[in-house]
Motif scaffolding. Sequence first.
Motif, mmCIF file in Angstrom:
data_model
loop_
_atom_site.group_PDB
_atom_site.id
_atom_site.type_symbol
_atom_site.label_atom_id
_atom_site.label_comp_id
_atom_site.label_asym_id
_atom_site.label_seq_id
_atom_site.Cartn_x
_atom_site.Cartn_y
_atom_site.Cartn_z
ATOM 1 N N VAL A 173 53.629 74.956 68.070
ATOM 2 C CA VAL A 173 52.341 75.027 68.813
ATOM 3 C C VAL A 173 51.857 76.555 68.654
ATOM 4 O O VAL A 173 50.723 76.681 68.237
ATOM 5 C CB VAL A 173 52.309 74.413 70.181
ATOM 6 N N SER A 174 52.729 77.450 68.924
ATOM 7 C CA SER A 174 52.324 79.028 68.885
ATOM 8 C C SER A 174 52.194 79.422 67.425
ATOM 9 O O SER A 174 51.162 80.113 67.023
ATOM 10 C CB SER A 174 53.721 79.541 69.273
ATOM 11 N N ALA A 175 53.149 78.784 66.633
ATOM 12 C CA ALA A 175 52.666 79.221 65.041
ATOM 13 C C ALA A 175 51.501 78.650 64.396
ATOM 14 O O ALA A 175 50.756 79.175 63.828
ATOM 15 C CB ALA A 175 53.845 78.428 64.192
ATOM 16 N N ILE A 176 51.213 77.099 64.945
ATOM 17 C CA ILE A 176 49.704 76.528 64.461
ATOM 18 C C ILE A 176 48.686 77.573 64.966
ATOM 19 O O ILE A 176 47.702 77.892 64.446
ATOM 20 C CB ILE A 176 49.719 75.276 64.874
ATOM 21 N N LEU A 177 48.748 77.984 66.438
ATOM 22 C CA LEU A 177 47.762 78.695 67.094
ATOM 23 C C LEU A 177 47.642 80.198 66.445
ATOM 24 O O LEU A 177 46.377 80.665 66.478
ATOM 25 C CB LEU A 177 47.836 78.915 68.443
ATOM 26 N N LYS A 178 48.857 80.791 65.845
ATOM 27 C CA LYS A 178 48.764 81.836 65.255
ATOM 28 C C LYS A 178 47.945 82.040 63.925
ATOM 29 O O LYS A 178 47.276 82.801 63.570
ATOM 30 C CB LYS A 178 50.113 82.491 64.961
ATOM 31 N N GLU A 179 48.119 80.720 63.216
ATOM 32 C CA GLU A 179 47.442 80.643 61.763
ATOM 33 C C GLU A 179 45.841 80.155 62.054
ATOM 34 O O GLU A 179 45.105 80.794 61.559
ATOM 35 C CB GLU A 179 47.884 79.248 61.219
ATOM 36 N N ASP A 180 45.515 79.555 63.361
ATOM 37 C CA ASP A 180 44.206 79.029 63.312
ATOM 38 C C ASP A 180 43.830 79.262 65.042
ATOM 39 O O ASP A 180 43.938 78.323 65.790
ATOM 40 C CB ASP A 180 43.686 77.647 63.112
ATOM 41 N N PRO A 181 43.534 80.357 65.454
ATOM 42 C CA PRO A 181 43.359 80.584 66.841
ATOM 43 C C PRO A 181 42.322 79.815 67.610
ATOM 44 O O PRO A 181 42.379 79.498 68.830
ATOM 45 C CB PRO A 181 43.016 82.148 66.963
ATOM 46 N N ALA A 182 41.479 79.190 66.812
ATOM 47 C CA ALA A 182 40.229 78.620 67.241
ATOM 48 C C ALA A 182 40.495 76.894 67.287
ATOM 49 O O ALA A 182 39.547 76.099 67.436
ATOM 50 C CB ALA A 182 38.962 78.805 66.429
ATOM 51 N N ALA A 183 41.747 76.421 66.716
ATOM 52 C CA ALA A 183 41.886 74.828 66.522
ATOM 53 C C ALA A 183 41.797 74.347 67.991
ATOM 54 O O ALA A 183 42.282 74.889 68.959
ATOM 55 C CB ALA A 183 43.093 75.041 66.193
ATOM 56 N N PRO A 184 41.230 73.066 67.909
ATOM 57 C CA PRO A 184 41.096 72.342 69.243
ATOM 58 C C PRO A 184 42.458 71.711 69.357
ATOM 59 O O PRO A 184 43.158 71.559 68.397
ATOM 60 C CB PRO A 184 40.130 71.362 68.737
ATOM 61 N N VAL A 185 42.480 71.220 70.522
ATOM 62 C CA VAL A 185 43.948 70.759 71.174
ATOM 63 C C VAL A 185 44.182 69.563 70.206
ATOM 64 O O VAL A 185 45.434 69.605 69.488
ATOM 65 C CB VAL A 185 43.750 70.047 72.479
ATOM 66 N N GLU A 186 43.308 68.623 69.915
ATOM 67 C CA GLU A 186 43.800 67.480 69.020
ATOM 68 C C GLU A 186 44.107 67.876 67.625
ATOM 69 O O GLU A 186 45.199 67.256 67.155
ATOM 70 C CB GLU A 186 42.455 66.612 68.633
ATOM 71 N N GLN A 187 43.651 68.857 67.002
ATOM 72 C CA GLN A 187 43.831 69.137 65.823
ATOM 73 C C GLN A 187 45.591 69.938 65.711
ATOM 74 O O GLN A 187 46.358 69.764 64.912
ATOM 75 C CB GLN A 187 43.085 70.305 64.928
ATOM 76 N N VAL A 188 45.679 70.608 67.030
ATOM 77 C CA VAL A 188 47.090 71.435 66.985
ATOM 78 C C VAL A 188 48.138 70.193 67.208
ATOM 79 O O VAL A 188 49.163 70.382 66.722
ATOM 80 C CB VAL A 188 46.894 72.320 68.494
ATOM 81 N N ILE A 189 47.808 69.250 67.918
ATOM 82 C CA ILE A 189 48.906 68.162 68.385
ATOM 83 C C ILE A 189 48.970 67.467 66.992
ATOM 84 O O ILE A 189 50.187 67.282 66.560
ATOM 85 C CB ILE A 189 48.259 67.163 69.214
ATOM 86 N N LYS A 190 48.080 67.072 66.101
ATOM 87 C CA LYS A 190 48.130 66.346 64.954
ATOM 88 C C LYS A 190 49.051 67.333 63.869
ATOM 89 O O LYS A 190 50.007 66.638 63.137
ATOM 90 C CB LYS A 190 46.936 65.976 64.298
ATOM 91 N N LEU A 191 48.721 68.759 63.896
ATOM 92 C CA LEU A 191 49.527 69.370 62.920
ATOM 93 C C LEU A 191 50.882 69.574 63.433
ATOM 94 O O LEU A 191 52.076 69.650 62.698
ATOM 95 C CB LEU A 191 48.806 70.908 62.811
ATOM 96 N N ALA A 192 51.249 69.729 64.651
ATOM 97 C CA ALA A 192 52.749 69.871 65.254
ATOM 98 C C ALA A 192 53.391 68.535 64.960
ATOM 99 O O ALA A 192 54.426 68.532 64.916
ATOM 100 C CB ALA A 192 52.444 70.104 66.957
#
Length: 196
Positions: A173-192
Motif C-alpha cells: 500500500v505504501s508503494a502504491i501511494l508513493k506512485e500515486d498519492p491521490a489514488a482513492p481507497v478502492e483503486q489502492v486495494i485493487k492494485l494491492a
Amino acid sequence: MIEYVKGEVAELTPAVAVIDCNGVGYALNISLNTYSAIQGKSTFKLFVYEAIREDAYVLYGFADKLERELFLLLISVSGIGGNTARMILSALSPSELSNVISSENVNMLKTVKGIGLKTAQRVIVDLKDKIKTGVTASGADVTLSAMNNAVHEEAVSALTMLGFSPAPSQKVVSAILKEDPAAPVEQVIKLALKRL
C-alpha cells in the motif's frame, strides 16, 4: 568511534555482512533492509553503530544514516536492545517505521516478532515527538499527508480483513501511494490485490 566501514563484501547473510577493509574483515549485524541494499554489490559502505558491553563488542551496520538514526532512537526506548531494534528495522523500512510511529499505529508495530502491546505503546509514546522533529528534519520524506494516511490505514485494514498479513500489505500500500498519492481507497486495494 567507527563512523562507517567501506570495502569489499566478503560474506553476506540476511543477518550479517562481513566487509573486508584492507585485509581486515568487519562482521556487522544488519537488518533485512540493509541486506537488500547490499545484495549483488561487490563493494559497499555501511554506517556503523558500536555496542560495547562487558561481555561483547558488537557492530551494527546500516545502508544509510536515516536507518542508523532510527536504530539509535529505538535503542533509547526502555526494553529495546540492539537485536530487537534490528528486528523492527527488518520488518519495516525506515520510512514505514517513521509513518507507523507518527500515526500511532500500535497494531502494525505488534506484528513485528518479539514486540508486544506494552513495548509497541512505549515505542510510540517515547519516539512520537522525536520522529516528527528528528527524522523529518534530516530531509527524508517520511510522513504521508493526513488524507493519504487515512487511505493508507483503510486499505491496509481491508487487506488484513481479506486474509493478507499486515506487514506485506503495509509495504504494498505504501508503494502504491508513493506512485500515486491521490489514488482513492478502492483503486489502492485493487492494485494491492494484484501485487500481493
